[in-house]
Design a protein around this motif. Structure first.
Motif, PDB file in Angstrom:
ATOM      1  N   LEU A  10       0.827  -1.201   0.000  1.00 60.12           N
ATOM      2  CA  LEU A  10       0.000   0.000   0.000  1.00 60.12           C
ATOM      3  C   LEU A  10       0.867   1.260   0.000  1.00 60.12           C
ATOM      4  O   LEU A  10       1.992   1.240   0.498  1.00 60.12           O
ATOM      5  CB  LEU A  10      -0.898   0.010   1.236  1.00 60.12           C
ATOM      6  N   PRO A  11       0.351   2.373  -0.534  1.00 53.82           N
ATOM      7  CA  PRO A  11       1.127   3.622  -0.508  1.00 53.82           C
ATOM      8  C   PRO A  11       1.306   4.124   0.925  1.00 53.82           C
ATOM      9  O   PRO A  11       0.474   3.878   1.795  1.00 53.82           O
ATOM     10  CB  PRO A  11       0.280   4.591  -1.322  1.00 53.82           C
ATOM     11  N   THR A  12       2.399   4.824   1.159  1.00 60.40           N
ATOM     12  CA  THR A  12       2.677   5.368   2.485  1.00 60.40           C
ATOM     13  C   THR A  12       2.977   6.859   2.397  1.00 60.40           C
ATOM     14  O   THR A  12       3.298   7.376   1.335  1.00 60.40           O
ATOM     15  CB  THR A  12       3.880   4.668   3.150  1.00 60.40           C
ATOM     16  N   LYS A  13       2.865   7.529   3.542  1.00 62.24           N
ATOM     17  CA  LYS A  13       3.218   8.948   3.694  1.00 62.24           C
ATOM     18  C   LYS A  13       3.916   9.106   5.033  1.00 62.24           C
ATOM     19  O   LYS A  13       3.867   8.224   5.874  1.00 62.24           O
ATOM     20  CB  LYS A  13       1.968   9.827   3.699  1.00 62.24           C
ATOM     21  N   ILE A  14       4.520  10.274   5.239  1.00 62.64           N
ATOM     22  CA  ILE A  14       5.145  10.623   6.509  1.00 62.64           C
ATOM     23  C   ILE A  14       4.216  11.603   7.232  1.00 62.64           C
ATOM     24  O   ILE A  14       3.782  12.596   6.651  1.00 62.64           O
ATOM     25  CB  ILE A  14       6.533  11.261   6.297  1.00 62.64           C
ATOM     26  N   CYS A  15       3.934  11.341   8.489  1.00 62.72           N
ATOM     27  CA  CYS A  15       3.048  12.199   9.275  1.00 62.72           C
ATOM     28  C   CYS A  15       3.686  13.570   9.479  1.00 62.72           C
ATOM     29  O   CYS A  15       4.859  13.677   9.839  1.00 62.72           O
ATOM     30  CB  CYS A  15       2.764  11.545  10.624  1.00 62.72           C
ATOM     31  N   ALA A  16       2.913  14.628   9.262  1.00 65.39           N
ATOM     32  CA  ALA A  16       3.412  15.992   9.408  1.00 65.39           C
ATOM     33  C   ALA A  16       3.655  16.367  10.867  1.00 65.39           C
ATOM     34  O   ALA A  16       4.409  17.291  11.148  1.00 65.39           O
ATOM     35  CB  ALA A  16       2.427  16.972   8.786  1.00 65.39           C
ATOM     36  N   ALA A  17       3.047  15.651  11.806  1.00 63.26           N
ATOM     37  CA  ALA A  17       3.197  15.976  13.223  1.00 63.26           C
ATOM     38  C   ALA A  17       4.310  15.170  13.893  1.00 63.26           C
ATOM     39  O   ALA A  17       5.181  15.732  14.545  1.00 63.26           O
ATOM     40  CB  ALA A  17       1.883  15.741  13.953  1.00 63.26           C
ATOM     41  N   CYS A  18       4.281  13.842  13.722  1.00 64.83           N
ATOM     42  CA  CYS A  18       5.233  12.999  14.451  1.00 64.83           C
ATOM     43  C   CYS A  18       6.390  12.512  13.596  1.00 64.83           C
ATOM     44  O   CYS A  18       7.386  12.024  14.125  1.00 64.83           O
ATOM     45  CB  CYS A  18       4.511  11.800  15.080  1.00 64.83           C
ATOM     46  N   GLY A  19       6.287  12.616  12.287  1.00 64.08           N
ATOM     47  CA  GLY A  19       7.376  12.217  11.405  1.00 64.08           C
ATOM     48  C   GLY A  19       7.453  10.722  11.138  1.00 64.08           C
ATOM     49  O   GLY A  19       8.378  10.260  10.485  1.00 64.08           O
ATOM     50  N   ARG A  20       6.490   9.959  11.600  1.00 67.44           N
ATOM     51  CA  ARG A  20       6.489   8.512  11.377  1.00 67.44           C
ATOM     52  C   ARG A  20       5.741   8.170  10.094  1.00 67.44           C
ATOM     53  O   ARG A  20       4.801   8.859   9.713  1.00 67.44           O
ATOM     54  CB  ARG A  20       5.800   7.798  12.539  1.00 67.44           C
ATOM     55  N   ARG A  25      -5.290   3.790   4.167  1.00 63.32           N
ATOM     56  CA  ARG A  25      -6.426   3.090   4.777  1.00 63.32           C
ATOM     57  C   ARG A  25      -7.643   3.280   3.882  1.00 63.32           C
ATOM     58  O   ARG A  25      -7.790   4.311   3.230  1.00 63.32           O
ATOM     59  CB  ARG A  25      -6.743   3.645   6.166  1.00 63.32           C
ATOM     60  N   ARG A  26      -8.520   2.312   3.886  1.00 64.54           N
ATOM     61  CA  ARG A  26      -9.701   2.374   3.032  1.00 64.54           C
ATOM     62  C   ARG A  26     -10.540   3.623   3.305  1.00 64.54           C
ATOM     63  O   ARG A  26     -11.077   4.241   2.393  1.00 64.54           O
ATOM     64  CB  ARG A  26     -10.558   1.133   3.223  1.00 64.54           C
ATOM     65  N   LYS A  27     -10.634   4.040   4.580  1.00 68.79           N
ATOM     66  CA  LYS A  27     -11.454   5.209   4.902  1.00 68.79           C
ATOM     67  C   LYS A  27     -10.863   6.503   4.330  1.00 68.79           C
ATOM     68  O   LYS A  27     -11.554   7.513   4.250  1.00 68.79           O
ATOM     69  CB  LYS A  27     -11.670   5.332   6.404  1.00 68.79           C
ATOM     70  N   TRP A  28      -9.582   6.473   3.934  1.00 65.25           N
ATOM     71  CA  TRP A  28      -8.952   7.642   3.325  1.00 65.25           C
ATOM     72  C   TRP A  28      -8.947   7.566   1.798  1.00 65.25           C
ATOM     73  O   TRP A  28      -8.324   8.397   1.132  1.00 65.25           O
ATOM     74  CB  TRP A  28      -7.509   7.784   3.797  1.00 65.25           C
ATOM     75  N   ALA A  29      -9.622   6.614   1.212  1.00 73.86           N
ATOM     76  CA  ALA A  29      -9.560   6.378  -0.233  1.00 73.86           C
ATOM     77  C   ALA A  29      -9.957   7.615  -1.040  1.00 73.86           C
ATOM     78  O   ALA A  29      -9.307   7.942  -2.027  1.00 73.86           O
ATOM     79  CB  ALA A  29     -10.446   5.200  -0.609  1.00 73.86           C
ATOM     80  N   ARG A  30     -11.006   8.302  -0.624  1.00 71.55           N
ATOM     81  CA  ARG A  30     -11.487   9.456  -1.393  1.00 71.55           C
ATOM     82  C   ARG A  30     -10.587  10.666  -1.285  1.00 71.55           C
ATOM     83  O   ARG A  30     -10.491  11.460  -2.212  1.00 71.55           O
ATOM     84  CB  ARG A  30     -12.902   9.840  -0.945  1.00 71.55           C
ATOM     85  N   ASP A  31      -9.921  10.864  -0.156  1.00 67.86           N
ATOM     86  CA  ASP A  31      -9.105  12.070   0.022  1.00 67.86           C
ATOM     87  C   ASP A  31      -7.670  11.758   0.475  1.00 67.86           C
ATOM     88  O   ASP A  31      -7.109  12.482   1.283  1.00 67.86           O
ATOM     89  CB  ASP A  31      -9.786  13.047   0.988  1.00 67.86           C
TER      90      ASP A  31
END
Length: 59
Positions: A10-20, A25-31
């Motif tokens: 699955l695609p990944t990103k780095i959190c803007a707050a914690c850096g992890r 996730r399926r619930k984020w599919a639209r945005d």
């Protein structure tokens, strides 16, 4: 029935707050393009941090 995907695929990103890193996730599919934080906690803590750099944990 669709074939299952591994979390590593699955695609990944780095959190803007914690850096992890966090995964799609399926619930984020639209945005997915607008998602910046890994959790509600990071989203609510974004303005409270004393510095913009994420803190590193001791190993």
């Amino acid at each position: 029935m669709p074939k299952m995907r591994r979390k590593a695929d699955l695609p990944t990103k780095i959190c803007a707050a914690c850096g992890r890193p966090f995964a799609w996730r399926r619930k984020w599919a639209r945005d997915w393009d607008e998602v910046k934080f890994c959790s509600d906690r990071c989203r609510s803590e974004r303005g409270r941090a004393s510095s913009s750099m994420p803190k590193k944990r001791a190993s």
